[in-house]
Design an enzyme around this catalytic site. Structure first.
Site, PDB file in Angstrom:
ATOM      1  N   ARG A  54       0.809  -1.238   0.000  1.00 46.64           N
ATOM      2  CA  ARG A  54       0.000   0.000   0.000  1.00 46.64           C
ATOM      3  C   ARG A  54       0.837   1.280   0.000  1.00 46.64           C
ATOM      4  NH1 ARG A  54      -3.492  -3.034   3.713  1.00 46.64           N
ATOM      5  NH2 ARG A  54      -5.277  -3.789   2.511  1.00 46.64           N
TER       6      ARG A  54
ATOM      7  N   LYS B 167       3.403  10.923 -11.589  1.00 50.72           N
ATOM      8  CA  LYS B 167       2.534  10.096 -12.426  1.00 50.72           C
ATOM      9  C   LYS B 167       3.197   8.739 -12.653  1.00 50.72           C
ATOM     10  CE  LYS B 167      -0.444  12.897 -15.390  1.00 50.72           C
ATOM     11  NZ  LYS B 167      -0.760  13.213 -16.794  1.00 50.72           N
TER      12      LYS B 167
ATOM     13  N   GLU C 125       9.363  16.985 -26.136  1.00 49.24           N
ATOM     14  CA  GLU C 125       8.731  17.365 -24.862  1.00 49.24           C
ATOM     15  C   GLU C 125       9.237  18.724 -24.382  1.00 49.24           C
ATOM     16  OE1 GLU C 125       6.388  16.235 -22.995  1.00 49.24           O
ATOM     17  OE2 GLU C 125       6.087  14.112 -23.412  1.00 49.24           O
TER      18      GLU C 125
ATOM     19  N   LYS D 245       7.644  22.451 -14.869  1.00 46.78           N
ATOM     20  CA  LYS D 245       6.779  21.340 -14.480  1.00 46.78           C
ATOM     21  C   LYS D 245       6.528  21.345 -12.979  1.00 46.78           C
ATOM     22  CE  LYS D 245       5.559  16.578 -15.126  1.00 46.78           C
ATOM     23  NZ  LYS D 245       5.798  15.309 -15.850  1.00 46.78           N
TER      24      LYS D 245
ATOM     25  N   GLU E  63      -4.007  16.475 -11.492  1.00 48.16           N
ATOM     26  CA  GLU E  63      -4.509  16.758 -12.836  1.00 48.16           C
ATOM     27  C   GLU E  63      -6.015  16.997 -12.860  1.00 48.16           C
ATOM     28  OE1 GLU E  63      -2.480  14.911 -16.461  1.00 48.16           O
ATOM     29  OE2 GLU E  63      -4.496  14.096 -16.617  1.00 48.16           O
TER      30      GLU E  63
ATOM     31  N   ARG F  98      -2.912  21.023 -14.539  1.00 47.86           N
ATOM     32  CA  ARG F  98      -1.915  20.063 -14.995  1.00 47.86           C
ATOM     33  C   ARG F  98      -2.280  19.410 -16.325  1.00 47.86           C
ATOM     34  NH1 ARG F  98       1.068  15.388 -11.245  1.00 47.86           N
ATOM     35  NH2 ARG F  98       2.400  14.583 -12.904  1.00 47.86           N
TER      36      ARG F  98
ATOM     37  N   ASN G 115      -0.626  17.806 -21.261  1.00 47.78           N
ATOM     38  CA  ASN G 115      -0.985  16.787 -22.246  1.00 47.78           C
ATOM     39  C   ASN G 115      -1.012  17.337 -23.670  1.00 47.78           C
ATOM     40  OD1 ASN G 115      -1.349  14.571 -20.485  1.00 47.78           O
ATOM     41  ND2 ASN G 115      -3.350  15.365 -19.873  1.00 47.78           N
TER      42      ASN G 115
ATOM     43  N   HIS H 231      -0.252  15.039 -26.533  1.00 46.26           N
ATOM     44  CA  HIS H 231      -0.317  13.658 -26.057  1.00 46.26           C
ATOM     45  C   HIS H 231      -1.592  12.937 -26.500  1.00 46.26           C
ATOM     46  CE1 HIS H 231       2.998  15.067 -23.674  1.00 46.26           C
ATOM     47  NE2 HIS H 231       3.168  13.897 -23.132  1.00 46.26           N
TER      48      HIS H 231
ATOM     49  N   HIS I 248      -0.271   9.520 -27.896  1.00 42.96           N
ATOM     50  CA  HIS I 248      -0.493   8.211 -27.288  1.00 42.96           C
ATOM     51  C   HIS I 248      -1.183   7.259 -28.260  1.00 42.96           C
ATOM     52  CE1 HIS I 248      -0.196   9.449 -22.760  1.00 42.96           C
ATOM     53  NE2 HIS I 248       0.970   9.401 -23.364  1.00 42.96           N
TER      54      HIS I 248
ATOM     55  N   HIS J 202       8.463   8.040 -27.530  1.00 41.57           N
ATOM     56  CA  HIS J 202       7.376   8.835 -26.949  1.00 41.57           C
ATOM     57  C   HIS J 202       7.421  10.287 -27.412  1.00 41.57           C
ATOM     58  CE1 HIS J 202       4.392  10.297 -24.156  1.00 41.57           C
ATOM     59  NE2 HIS J 202       5.258  11.164 -23.668  1.00 41.57           N
TER      60      HIS J 202
END
Length: 361
Positions: A121, A143, A185, A228, A238, A242, A246, A249, A253, A266
């Site tokens: 956990r 993330k 990026e 960032k 997000e 935030r 993206n 993206h 993606h 990427h």
């Protein structure tokens, strides 16, 4: 050692940047040592080049250190692969006091962070990115995620690291293609947050691609990390701000998933995604043609691989399964102007198709 703070209350942490920082890692980590088991997550080539030296250094400093070797590429980010990792951790005798170290690029960071978030956990972990892309983006912000057959990063958690240690010396062994991917990026940060930064990147792109100016390189890494960190500090999970990270993206993606992760890196996929988003920004936001041309000209300066033929309908279906879809509408981050964004969910299927199909030309 230069420092940037990600301000998240009790979850706050520092991003440290310094050339050859890794040579004194045992001294740096000593304050965090508490008789726990440490586990280094990495990949075979990185272990050979850097990891074995780090493990020896930590052992000499009386750290109880183990290693987990991940598969190369996105194959490491599968639920099946995670089962073996959890079993290894149990064999090591790890508990909630353990600390994990991610040594690698975005894939290693994603997996290490997700395992840290879910094992017992939640345990502490540290990010040591070895690629430019991970240094400027994926190692910061907490993330984590793994892939499903239907899409990328559909299973994940927000789990912040205890610290991020960036050593630009790692980039000496980084292939040119990985550098170009990361710059995609880097351009994203300028496009969405800082027009002056974007313009300076346009003027100095060849210099950055060469990675032959250590001072300039560290400045770029620091600038991206600061941008960032500011976003994450304001919106950790997000919910709002935030989401602008993206930009590019949404399509990126889908391209990765449709073409296969071995075809596009990427950052390359994100670069193509930014071309689509910039095109849509002219029609659905207020991006001027002049700034649109600057965005596209800058991205096209990158040595991006030519896209193979792809099925637009299949790509669109993947797009509609992405986590950036809300109430059946594909959500895009668009540019109202360079350095400013807006979130748009009213883009029609026909316009998405048209913008995607322009990538084929």
């Amino acid at each position: 050692m230069r420092k940037i703070t990600v301000s998240l209350g009790k979850k706050s942490y520092e991003i440290y940047t310094q050339f050859r920082l890794i040579d004194s890692l045992s001294t740096i980590l000593e304050p965090l040592k508490n008789n726990q088991k440490w586990v280094l997550f990495t990949q075979k080539n990185i272990l050979k080049t850097y990891g074995n030296k780090i493990i020896s250094q930590l052992k000499d400093a009386n750290f109880e250190i183990y290693q987990v070797i991940l598969n190369d590429g996105e194959n490491a980010k599968s639920l099946i692969a995670l089962q073996d990792i959890y079993s290894e951790l149990v064999k090591f005798g790890c508990d909630r006091n353990s600390t994990f170290i991610s040594l690698g690029g975005g894939v290693v960071g994603d997996v290490t962070g997700f395992v840290a978030a879910t094992f017992m956990r939640g345990v502490d972990y540290i990010q040591i990115p070895t690629t430019l892309l991970a240094m400027v983006d994926s190692s910061i912000g907490g993330k984590t995620g793994v892939n499903l057959n239907t899409g990328k990063n559909l299973v994940g958690a927000i789990w912040q690291p205890k610290a991020v240690y960036i050593d630009p010396k790692f980039l000496d062994s980084l292939p040119n293609r990985e550098v170009a991917s990361a710059i995609g990026e880097i351009l994203k940060y300028g496009a969405i947050l800082d027009k002056d930064f974007f313009v300076s990147l346009f003027d100095n792109l060849e210099r950055l691609l060469a990675l032959d100016d250590p001072v300039y390189l560290e400045e770029i890494i620091q600038r991206c990390a600061k941008l960032k960190a500011e976003i994450v500090s304001k919106d950790e999970t997000e919910n709002d701000l935030r989401r602008i990270l993206n930009f590019g993206h949404t399509i990126g993606h889908a391209l990765e998933k449709h073409l296969g992760f071995k075809i596009l890196r990427h950052g390359e996929a994100v670069s193509y995604g930014m071309l689509v988003a910039a095109k849509l920004s002219v029609k659905y936001s207020s991006l001027s043609l002049e700034e649109y041309n600057l965005v596209t000209q800058t991205i096209k300066k990158l040595p991006l691989p030519l896209l193979p033929q792809f099925n637009t309908n299949e790509l669109y279906e993947i797009l509609c399964r992405d986590k950036k879809v809300h109430n059946g509408r594909v959500i895009f981050v668009l540019l109202s102007e360079l350095g400013k964004t807006e979130i748009v969910d009213k883009v029609t299927k026909d316009d998405i198709w048209e913008a995607i199909n322009e990538l084929k030309n």
